[in-house]
Each structure stands twice: as C-alpha cells, then as structure tokens.
Scaffold this active site. Structure first.
Site, mmCIF file in Angstrom:
data_model
loop_
_atom_site.group_PDB
_atom_site.id
_atom_site.type_symbol
_atom_site.label_atom_id
_atom_site.label_comp_id
_atom_site.label_asym_id
_atom_site.label_seq_id
_atom_site.Cartn_x
_atom_site.Cartn_y
_atom_site.Cartn_z
ATOM 1 N NE ARG A 121 -3.869 -0.185 2.112
ATOM 2 C CZ ARG A 121 -4.802 0.028 3.040
ATOM 3 N NH1 ARG A 121 -4.886 -0.783 4.091
ATOM 4 N NH2 ARG A 121 -5.632 1.031 2.928
ATOM 5 C CD GLN A 168 -6.039 5.208 6.390
ATOM 6 O OE1 GLN A 168 -5.198 5.101 5.494
ATOM 7 N NE2 GLN A 168 -6.720 4.178 6.853
ATOM 8 C CG ASP A 314 -13.749 1.590 4.653
ATOM 9 O OD1 ASP A 314 -12.930 1.674 3.719
ATOM 10 O OD2 ASP A 314 -13.501 2.013 5.802
ATOM 11 N NE ARG A 345 -11.636 -3.527 0.791
ATOM 12 C CZ ARG A 345 -11.675 -2.931 1.969
ATOM 13 N NH1 ARG A 345 -12.174 -1.710 2.079
ATOM 14 N NH2 ARG A 345 -11.221 -3.549 3.046
ATOM 15 N NE ARG A 387 -14.016 -2.169 5.701
ATOM 16 C CZ ARG A 387 -14.368 -2.066 6.991
ATOM 17 N NH1 ARG A 387 -15.395 -2.742 7.444
ATOM 18 N NH2 ARG A 387 -13.688 -1.295 7.821
#
Ligand code: S3P
Length: 427
Positions: A121, A168, A314, A345, A387
């Site tokens: 990441r 963040q 999310d 995702r 998730r």
C-alpha cells in the site's frame, strides 16, 4: 480447506455490532499521547485495533485491556519512549498512517512494518507531506513502502492541499502539527470522515474546521478523557444489506455510529428503495448514534459518485452485492481509491462476485452492475481482505447451493464476532 457456507431462509433479531474501528484506533492513539488517564468503553477487539495497542505498548505506554474496556495511562507525547523493536501494524492502514503523524513529533527513530497487504500500500501520501513538515522518513521506494524508518523532532506549521479525500492523510498531518511550530492546516477535495477533529476536541485540543479545511495551532497538550465508542456503521453495513436481500427478514442493529461523514450507505440504501427505520437516536454526543431497523426490500439500481464516495468508501463491496439483487443498473464511479485498500477492491469484488454468477464489470474508477441475478454458490476467496470475506459470506446466504470461502479468518481484522452474530440471526 475453506469455510463452508450454505443458503439462509431468513434473518431475524437484534444485534449490537462491534465498536467503530476508526474511533477505537484514535481513542488508543490520542490517549497514549495525552497527559493522564483515558478510559475507553466499547473498544473494537479486532486485530487492527489490537495492533494499535501493541505499537503504543512498544513505545512505553501503559495500556490495560479487558475485552471492550481499555485504560490508557498517557504521559504526554514527550512520555513516549524509543521502541526496542519494530512497530508491527499487521493489516492496519490507519495504524501506520496516523502513527507516522504522531512519530513526526518524537525525537527518536522508530521502524514501522506490516503484513503482505500493508507492504503493497502507498505510504507517500503521508510521508511526502510529513517530510515537508520536517520529519525524517526513509523506506522502500523513497519512503513509499514499508519498512519505514521515521525520526521526528520539531515540525513546522504547514498548509497542505491534499489531492485525495482521505481521513488518514488529513489526520496524520493534523497530528504532526499538534506539537509543531505555528499553524498546520489541510484542505481536501471532498470531506472525509471527521473523527480526528471531533476526538481531539474531546481531549481538550482546539481544532478549526472551515469548509474543506481543518487547522490546528501547534504546541497543544491533550488531556486524558473518557471515550464511548459507538457501533461501527461499516460493520453494520453487512447486516443492513443482508436484511434487505435475504427473504422474510427484519434485523435491528443497536447503537450504530451515525456520524454524517460515514452515513453514505444509508443514503444509498434509501435511494435503492430499502426499508430502513431509525430508533433511539442520540445526537447530543460528539459521535451521534442510534438503532437501525432493516426489512427485506425490493431494491432498484442507482448511481453512486462524487462527494458520496468518501462517505461510504469501505461499504462499496457490500453495496456491489446489494446491486446484484436490485432491478436495473447500478453505476459506481469516482472510487479509484478502492484500488489501494487492503486489496484492489475493484478487482476483488468484480472477480469474486463473477464466480457466483453476478453481471458485474470493472471500470477504471468503479464498477457497473446489472441486476437482478440469481447468485450460485462457488469456491471464492477473501484474498486476506476482511470486507471481501464478509461480503462473500452474505452473498452465500442468498446463493443457490454451497459456497466455500477460503481465508475467512481475515474477517477478525474488524469483526471477530461476525459468524456468531450471523448464526444468531439465522435461528
Ligand atoms: C480510515 C479512513 C479511510 C478508510 C479506512 C479507515 C480512518 O481510509 O477507508 O478504513 O480511520 O481514517 P482513507 O483515509 O485512506 O480514505
């Protein structure tokens, strides 16, 4: 061998989803750099938040945890001690990015590392502005990837125009500005979740918010306090969609956090025609909460884009599942941030739902889903993403035949009691 999952006839009953992940992290972090005792009730005992506790213990903070009750005995930011081993954040992006902001204020060197997903990441979104503020940060790809070595000291006030709407990033810079010289501010393109701003106020700091800009004056001390953590709307989202798509269901979710920067999922489900009602609302506290009741609903397709995206980022995997059960087309756009989450995702949602027969295509910044499709049980995988694992488990409730989910353990990152609660509701 994966987890065997079979269809479910109906879901009925009342559950209290676990504590909010973003708020639990921040309560431990701010308690650790505050003077005096902080007590936390409703703490999320998921692996991500336990990583935050473990990192601050390595920085010399005395933290006692008894299930959902946590006591943090803070000695101020100058009470943090040089760690004798690496600070391991596991799977947690919030831990590493917010800690980088905090460690920009400590005059010693710390090394931050994480798991395989964290290693992929991007960290330059926080390390670049923090370096401009005066922190010394080194790491793979010039400070973009872990392991990251950070040495702080005195940061100087700074104004940052963030290219992305990310809480963040915003939080890391504001935390770095807490002890620095002068004023630090961040302007974001769209409003991201504001838990840092709200909680810093609860710890006695003064934070100014004007439009899309948040500012803090340096040299402020935090004072220990009590934090009540509401239920996580991002966890509730799985049961909101489950209640809407599983036949003959009515689910009550108690004490769910309803901070307006997080409630995009409710707007979208309402737009899609879901039957949701609200009870026992409490909006007099810094983080509002209330009970949500969802019933089996006829859903229709919708368009999700723009400033709605940071308010439900999310929840997009589970919204994609809802869209497979909606009449017509659903278009999700402006969501390119999904590509740098715990997994890409866009790819993982599209590939795994396709295995179950969904009509879903990836786009550069989102996906297009055509409903309504009858899903079929299949071997699927979480790819180590909590998730994705939960979304596929809810998909298995309405699929024909058996689904086998590999790496279902990843769910413990944010929702260790997920299968217990699913089982309770299905009886
Ligand atoms: C979080 C912010 C979001 C979110 C993540 C938690 C936080 O990330 O996806 O799960 O607690 O600040 P970004 O800030 O990168 O959008």
């Amino acid at each position: 061998m994966g987890k065997q999952l079979t269809p479910i006839q109906s879901l009925n009953g009342t559950i209290k989803v676990p504590g909010d992940k973003s708020i639990s992290h921040r309560a431990v972090m701010f308690g650790s750099i505050a003077e005096g005792k902080t007590t936390i009730n409703g703490f999320l005992t998921g692996e991500d938040c336990l990583s935050t506790i473990s990192c601050f213990k390595k920085l010399g903070v005395n933290i006692e945890q008894d299930n959902e009750q946590v006591t943090v005995n803070g000695k101020g930011i100058s009470g943090l001690k040089p760690p004798t081993e690496d600070l391991y954040v596991g799977n947690s992006g919030t831990t590493i990015r917010l800690m980088l902001g905090i460690l920009a204020n400590t005059p010693f060197t710390s090394v931050l590392t994480g798991d395989e997903s964290i290693a992929k990441r991007p960290m330059n979104r926080v390390t670049q502005p923090l370096k401009q503020m005066g922190a010394e940060i080194e790491g793979n790809e010039s400070g973009n990837k872990v392991p990251l070595q950070v040495k702080g000291g005195k940061t100087k006030g700074f104004h940052y125009h963030s290219p992305i709407a990310s809480a963040q990033v915003k939080s890391a810079i504001i935390l770095a500005g807490l002890k620095g010289d002068g004023t630090t501010s961040v302007t974001e393109p769209l409003k991201s979740r504001d838990h840092t701003e709200r909680m810093l106020e609860a710890f006695g700091a003064k934070v100014e918010c004007e439009g899309l800009t948040v500012s803090i004056h340096g040299g402020q001390e935090l004072k220990g306090t009590h934090i009540e953590v509401p239920g996580d709307i991002s966890s509730a989202a799985f049961f909101l969609v489950a209640g809407a798509i599983v036949p003959n269901s009515t689910i009550t979710l108690q004490k769910v956090g309803l901070n307006p920067t997080r409630t995009g999922i409710l707007d979208v489900l309402n737009q899609m025609g879901a039957e949701i009602s609200y009870q026992n609302m409490n909006d007099e506290v810094s983080e509002p909460f209330g009970d949500l009741v969802i019933k089996t609903s006829s859903l229709k397709g919708t368009v999700i884009k723009g400033d709605l995206i940071p308010r439900l980022i999310d929840e997009i995997p589970i919204i994609a599942l809802a869209a497979t059960q909606a009449e017509g087309q659903t278009i999700i756009q402006d969501a390119q941030e999904l590509r740098v989450k715990e997994t890409d995702r866009i790819e993982t949602v599209v590939n795994e739902l396709k295995k179950m027969g969904a009509d879903i295509e990836a786009t550069e910044d989102g996906m297009i889903i055509n409903g309504q499709t009858m899903l079929k049980g299949a071997p699927v995988q979480s790819h180590g993403d909590h998730r994705i694992g939960m979304m596929l488990s809810i998909a298995s409730c309405i699929a024909e035949g058996e689904t086998t989910l590999s790496n279902s353990e990843a769910i413990a990152v944010s929702y260790p009691t997920f299968y217990n609660q699913l089982e309770r509701l299905s009886n």
